[in-house]
Design a protein around this motif. Structure first.
Motif, PDB file in Angstrom:
ATOM      1  N   ILE A 215       8.438  -3.899   0.782  1.00 16.01           N
ATOM      2  CA  ILE A 215       8.090  -5.320   0.718  1.00 16.01           C
ATOM      3  C   ILE A 215       8.451  -5.850   2.241  1.00 16.01           C
ATOM      4  O   ILE A 215       7.575  -6.828   2.736  1.00 16.01           O
ATOM      5  CB  ILE A 215       9.610  -5.795   0.053  1.00 16.01           C
ATOM      6  N   MET A 216       9.302  -5.344   3.040  1.00 12.95           N
ATOM      7  CA  MET A 216       9.479  -5.965   4.208  1.00 12.95           C
ATOM      8  C   MET A 216       8.274  -5.493   5.344  1.00 12.95           C
ATOM      9  O   MET A 216       7.848  -6.243   5.884  1.00 12.95           O
ATOM     10  CB  MET A 216      10.859  -5.607   4.908  1.00 12.95           C
ATOM     11  N   SER A 217       7.689  -4.432   5.002  1.00 18.84           N
ATOM     12  CA  SER A 217       6.463  -4.157   5.685  1.00 18.84           C
ATOM     13  C   SER A 217       5.120  -5.036   5.526  1.00 18.84           C
ATOM     14  O   SER A 217       4.778  -5.556   6.309  1.00 18.84           O
ATOM     15  CB  SER A 217       6.033  -2.657   5.443  1.00 18.84           C
ATOM     16  N   ALA A 218       5.168  -5.503   4.178  1.00 14.57           N
ATOM     17  CA  ALA A 218       4.150  -6.569   3.838  1.00 14.57           C
ATOM     18  C   ALA A 218       4.508  -7.832   4.399  1.00 14.57           C
ATOM     19  O   ALA A 218       3.631  -8.610   4.499  1.00 14.57           O
ATOM     20  CB  ALA A 218       4.047  -6.437   2.398  1.00 14.57           C
ATOM     21  N   LEU A 219       5.758  -8.486   4.556  1.00 16.54           N
ATOM     22  CA  LEU A 219       6.014  -9.710   5.003  1.00 16.54           C
ATOM     23  C   LEU A 219       5.487  -9.728   6.239  1.00 16.54           C
ATOM     24  O   LEU A 219       5.009 -11.010   6.731  1.00 16.54           O
ATOM     25  CB  LEU A 219       7.787  -9.807   5.005  1.00 16.54           C
ATOM     26  N   TYR A 220       5.417  -8.895   7.149  1.00 22.64           N
ATOM     27  CA  TYR A 220       5.054  -9.022   8.655  1.00 22.64           C
ATOM     28  C   TYR A 220       3.800  -8.638   9.053  1.00 22.64           C
ATOM     29  O   TYR A 220       3.263  -8.406  10.087  1.00 22.64           O
ATOM     30  CB  TYR A 220       6.162  -8.278   9.655  1.00 22.64           C
ATOM     31  N   ASN A 221       2.835  -8.053   8.019  1.00 23.76           N
ATOM     32  CA  ASN A 221       1.667  -7.507   8.129  1.00 23.76           C
ATOM     33  C   ASN A 221       0.515  -8.402   7.675  1.00 23.76           C
ATOM     34  O   ASN A 221      -0.012  -8.693   6.508  1.00 23.76           O
ATOM     35  CB  ASN A 221       1.464  -6.308   7.321  1.00 23.76           C
ATOM     36  N   GLU A 222      -0.216  -9.109   8.595  1.00 19.34           N
ATOM     37  CA  GLU A 222      -1.319  -9.999   8.285  1.00 19.34           C
ATOM     38  C   GLU A 222      -2.642  -9.310   7.487  1.00 19.34           C
ATOM     39  O   GLU A 222      -3.289  -9.933   6.888  1.00 19.34           O
ATOM     40  CB  GLU A 222      -1.977 -10.706   9.550  1.00 19.34           C
ATOM     41  N   LYS A 223      -2.685  -7.843   8.168  1.00 19.81           N
ATOM     42  CA  LYS A 223      -3.764  -7.220   7.451  1.00 19.81           C
ATOM     43  C   LYS A 223      -3.548  -7.016   5.779  1.00 19.81           C
ATOM     44  O   LYS A 223      -4.619  -6.921   5.137  1.00 19.81           O
ATOM     45  CB  LYS A 223      -3.983  -5.704   8.115  1.00 19.81           C
ATOM     46  N   ALA A 224      -2.467  -7.124   5.219  1.00 18.32           N
ATOM     47  CA  ALA A 224      -2.208  -7.110   4.010  1.00 18.32           C
ATOM     48  C   ALA A 224      -2.394  -8.446   3.179  1.00 18.32           C
ATOM     49  O   ALA A 224      -2.713  -8.218   1.913  1.00 18.32           O
ATOM     50  CB  ALA A 224      -0.698  -6.802   3.692  1.00 18.32           C
ATOM     51  N   ASN A 225      -3.023  -9.372   3.995  1.00 17.01           N
ATOM     52  CA  ASN A 225      -3.199 -10.697   3.171  1.00 17.01           C
ATOM     53  C   ASN A 225      -4.323 -10.437   2.091  1.00 17.01           C
ATOM     54  O   ASN A 225      -5.431  -9.950   2.609  1.00 17.01           O
ATOM     55  CB  ASN A 225      -3.449 -11.702   4.018  1.00 17.01           C
ATOM     56  N   GLY A 226      -4.206 -10.840   0.942  1.00 17.68           N
ATOM     57  CA  GLY A 226      -5.242 -10.811  -0.079  1.00 17.68           C
ATOM     58  C   GLY A 226      -5.383  -9.645  -0.821  1.00 17.68           C
ATOM     59  O   GLY A 226      -6.121  -9.460  -1.650  1.00 17.68           O
ATOM     60  N   GLN A 227      -4.419  -8.656  -0.541  1.00 16.15           N
ATOM     61  CA  GLN A 227      -4.520  -7.266  -0.979  1.00 16.15           C
ATOM     62  C   GLN A 227      -3.584  -6.926  -2.114  1.00 16.15           C
ATOM     63  O   GLN A 227      -2.498  -7.797  -2.099  1.00 16.15           O
ATOM     64  CB  GLN A 227      -4.171  -6.269   0.051  1.00 16.15           C
ATOM     65  N   ILE A 228      -4.044  -6.171  -3.039  1.00 13.64           N
ATOM     66  CA  ILE A 228      -3.036  -5.537  -4.016  1.00 13.64           C
ATOM     67  C   ILE A 228      -2.756  -4.023  -3.590  1.00 13.64           C
ATOM     68  O   ILE A 228      -3.815  -3.329  -3.209  1.00 13.64           O
ATOM     69  CB  ILE A 228      -3.739  -5.475  -5.502  1.00 13.64           C
ATOM     70  N   ILE A 229      -1.388  -3.978  -3.458  1.00 14.41           N
ATOM     71  CA  ILE A 229      -1.046  -2.484  -3.022  1.00 14.41           C
ATOM     72  C   ILE A 229      -0.090  -1.926  -3.733  1.00 14.41           C
ATOM     73  O   ILE A 229       1.102  -2.609  -4.212  1.00 14.41           O
ATOM     74  CB  ILE A 229      -0.394  -2.877  -1.524  1.00 14.41           C
ATOM     75  N   ASN A 230      -0.296  -0.787  -4.010  1.00 20.09           N
ATOM     76  CA  ASN A 230       0.674  -0.068  -4.702  1.00 20.09           C
ATOM     77  C   ASN A 230       1.996   0.445  -4.010  1.00 20.09           C
ATOM     78  O   ASN A 230       1.760   1.017  -3.022  1.00 20.09           O
ATOM     79  CB  ASN A 230       0.103   1.239  -5.352  1.00 20.09           C
ATOM     80  N   LEU A 231       3.188   0.303  -4.637  1.00 17.34           N
ATOM     81  CA  LEU A 231       4.394   0.740  -3.884  1.00 17.34           C
ATOM     82  C   LEU A 231       5.046   1.873  -5.137  1.00 17.34           C
ATOM     83  O   LEU A 231       5.229   1.459  -5.997  1.00 17.34           O
ATOM     84  CB  LEU A 231       5.459  -0.162  -3.560  1.00 17.34           C
TER      85      LEU A 231
END
Length: 305
Positions: A215-231
């Motif tokens: 979750i913290m990695s996604a907070l700071y990652n603009e490349k993740a915008n608009g993405q669905i990502i499995n954890l």
């Protein structure tokens, strides 16, 4: 300048662990929850607000609508059928997202993290990956899918900075006693017979600290915008083997396999492809399942001493 983080559902199992981690990053944190947490569950320095996301006026109830980051962990797992309370389950998940986004509309939000569910994949074949079409099999999973689709529409049409993280089975010390692993541990600790399903399901367990780091990695990652990502761990484990392993570790308990029926329309193989999380977030789980279970067992045993 201190950044502001709103954690919706921040008093729950994942939410509290996230808040503890986020404190180390120096955020000013506001936690929004339906129920007031007990004092021992509160984290010093965090502002707690008890609020119904569905039926409250957020603009009048919250101290500000200016947050840099939002993590939405609201909702609850409930597999009720539509005519047996399912409509309320859908509203709790989808309407809550609508109200939250409307409250935040037009603000300088850097990232909105929506916590989704592996149940959104329904009976898609394993390993489940993010390019699959969602196949909701319950009002709960439909509410999650509706939220995912709505938020991605906002990203495509308004550049809303959302990331949807689909969590598989999260576990760790301090989890609600009604969840799977705590129930099995308590059953074994009792030393008595206890019911389980036949246990042929394949499941994907991921330790809560690894999930929080994702979750913290996604907070700071603009490349993740608009993405669905499995954890998830990406490693399938048979439920029956999990039960037997816990029984052997504790040296007691007598699981009665087959006493519980499988859930209606249950996917017998639910485990994730996590290549997207590795590629976009640079994230991978670090805790092995065996190590994680030992930590939960140790926490139970320490409470008893």
């Amino acid at each position: 300048m201190i950044e502001r983080l709103l954690v919706v559902g921040g008093t729950g199992f994942i939410g509290r662990n996230l808040v503890l981690c986020a404190m180390d990053f120096g955020f000013e944190i506001v936690v929004l929850s339906l129920h007031k947490p007990s004092k021992d569950r509160m984290v010093d320095g965090v502002k707690y607000i008890q609020l119904d996301l569905i039926h409250s006026n957020l603009k009048s109830e919250l101290p500000t609508d200016s947050f840099d980051y939002v993590v939405n962990l609201s909702g609850y797992i409930d597999h009720s059928e539509f005519l047996q309370g399912g409509r309320e389950v859908i509203q709790a998940h989808f309407d809550g997202v609508l109200n939250l986004v409307q409250f935040l509309e037009g603000k300088k939000l850097k990232r909105f993290i929506q916590i989704g569910s592996s149940d959104e994949y329904g009976n898609n074949s394993a390993p489940q990956h993010e390019e699959m079409r969602e196949l909701p099999i319950s009002p709960y999973s439909f509410g999650k899918v509706a939220s995912s689709q709505f938020l991605q529409m906002l990203y495509r049409t308004q550049d809303f900075p959302v990331v949807i993280l689909r969590l598989f089975l999260v576990y760790g010390p301090g989890q609600d006693n009604k969840r799977f692993l705590p129930q099995i541990i308590q059953g074994c600790l009792s030393g008595n017979d206890f019911p389980t399903s036949a246990g042929e399901q394949l499941r994907d367990f991921c330790y809560v600290d690894d999930i929080v780091q994702g979750i913290m990695s996604a907070l700071y990652n603009e490349k993740a915008n608009g993405q669905i990502i499995n954890l998830a761990s990406g490693e399938p484990i048979r439920v029956r083997d999990v039960v037997i392993s816990i029984r052997d570790k504790l040296g007691r308990g007598n699981p009665q396999f087959g006493e519980f029926p499988y859930r209606l329309r249950e996917n017998m193989a639910l485990y994730a492809n996590i290549s997207k999380a590795k590629e976009i977030l640079g994230w991978r789980p670090t805790m092995t399942f065996d190590e994680g279970v030992d930590k939960i067992i140790d926490s139970y045993l320490s409470e008893k001493n």
